[in-house]
Scaffold this motif. Sequence first.
Motif, PDB file in Angstrom:
ATOM      1  N   PRO A 252      20.422 -30.988   4.453  1.00  0.00           N
ATOM      2  CA  PRO A 252      21.117 -30.678   3.200  1.00  0.00           C
ATOM      3  C   PRO A 252      20.546 -29.465   2.476  1.00  0.00           C
ATOM      4  N   LEU A 253      19.340 -29.019   2.870  1.00  0.00           N
ATOM      5  CA  LEU A 253      18.724 -27.858   2.233  1.00  0.00           C
ATOM      6  C   LEU A 253      18.995 -26.558   2.991  1.00  0.00           C
ATOM      7  N   GLU A 254      19.761 -26.648   4.076  1.00  0.00           N
ATOM      8  CA  GLU A 254      20.168 -25.432   4.789  1.00  0.00           C
ATOM      9  C   GLU A 254      20.856 -24.505   3.789  1.00  0.00           C
ATOM     10  N   THR A 257      24.667 -24.610   3.022  1.00  0.00           N
ATOM     11  CA  THR A 257      25.018 -25.939   2.518  1.00  0.00           C
ATOM     12  C   THR A 257      24.516 -26.121   1.092  1.00  0.00           C
ATOM     13  N   HIS A 258      23.288 -25.713   0.857  1.00  0.00           N
ATOM     14  CA  HIS A 258      22.711 -25.839  -0.483  1.00  0.00           C
ATOM     15  C   HIS A 258      23.518 -25.049  -1.502  1.00  0.00           C
ATOM     16  N   THR A 259      23.976 -23.852  -1.111  1.00  0.00           N
ATOM     17  CA  THR A 259      24.787 -23.036  -2.009  1.00  0.00           C
ATOM     18  C   THR A 259      26.092 -23.738  -2.356  1.00  0.00           C
ATOM     19  N   ASN A 262      25.553 -26.586  -4.636  1.00  0.00           N
ATOM     20  CA  ASN A 262      25.220 -26.072  -5.963  1.00  0.00           C
ATOM     21  C   ASN A 262      26.475 -25.628  -6.700  1.00  0.00           C
TER      22      ASN A 262
END
Length: 289
Positions: A252-254, A257-259, A262
Motif C-alpha cells: 500500500p506504500l508503493e 498507490t500511495h498517491t 492520498n
Amino acid sequence: MITMVMQIQFTEEQEASMFYKLVKQDEQWTAFRRRSTRKTIQAVPAASMEGEEETWKLACLLTKVFTEWREMNMIQQILRKKYYFSLEEEIERITLIAISLLDKEETFYEERVHQHELRDTLTALFQLQLNREIISFDSIVQFRLHPYFEQLTELVGLAIDEFKREEDHQAFIQSIREFISKKPPEVEAVHVLQGKQFQIYRDSGELYTTSDFKKLQSLFPLFIFGLEQEEWNISPLIMLSPQQIFIYGEDPLEPKTHTMMNIFQERCSFHDSCYFPFYPNDDRVTSGE
C-alpha cells in the motif's frame, strides 16, 4: 601512543551521563566520575589499543553525544540564522527531513548527501582534538567544528529543497482533490491492480484500454495539473472520478498507490492481490484495443 588518562569536561549533565554510559559499555575503555565533579569523565584506554585507534574510538563516542544532544539544535539555528525561517512548524518539518538525510533514510538526495558523510567528518574533527589530557566538549563544539558546520549548512539547504518539493506535491494533491470533489463520477466503482502500470477494471470485470481513456481525454483539462497526456496511472482515475476504488496488490506504500489513496482518501480501499476478483490481463491496457 596516548597512555595518559583523558578527562572529558561537559557543561550539561545529560551529555556527561550519556558519554559516561557509552564509555562504560565499551570494553576497550574504563570510565570514572566523581560525585563532586559529575560533569567530568575520566576515560582510560585499554593497554592493547594503539594511539590512533583509541582516539578514533573516543571520537566516535563524542560524536554520538553530539548527534543526540546538539545536532538538532544546530540544524534549527541554521534554519533561523542562515535561511531566515521563523515559523516553528516549518522549522520542525525541515529539521526532520535534514535528520533523515543524515541518517540516510531518504534516497532523493542520497548521492549528494553521501559526498558529505557528515558523521565521519564530525568524528574526524573530534579526533583531532584528543591530543591532551583535559578535553572540553563545549570548546570543541564552539570553536573546532567549522568544516562540519559548513557541510551541515549545505545539507540543510538540501532539506529545504525537499521540503519545498513536498509542499508543491501537497498543493498538487489538493488541487486534484478539489477537482474530483466537484466533478460528477463517471462510474460507481473501479478495480485497480498494482504493477509497473495500473490495470483498471470496470465493476463488471472488463479491462479499460488505452483507447477507452483517449475518448475521455478531450473532455477533461488535465493539463492544468501538469499531468502528461500519456500518464496512465493517475489521469484515468481522475477522469473517471469513481465513488469507490478498490486497489489490489502487495504494497500500500508503493508510490503510485500511495498517491492515489492520498488523492481519493475515503473512496479508496487497499486489498491483498489474492482478493482480486478478475483474471489479470497484462497486454490489453497498453495495446490501444
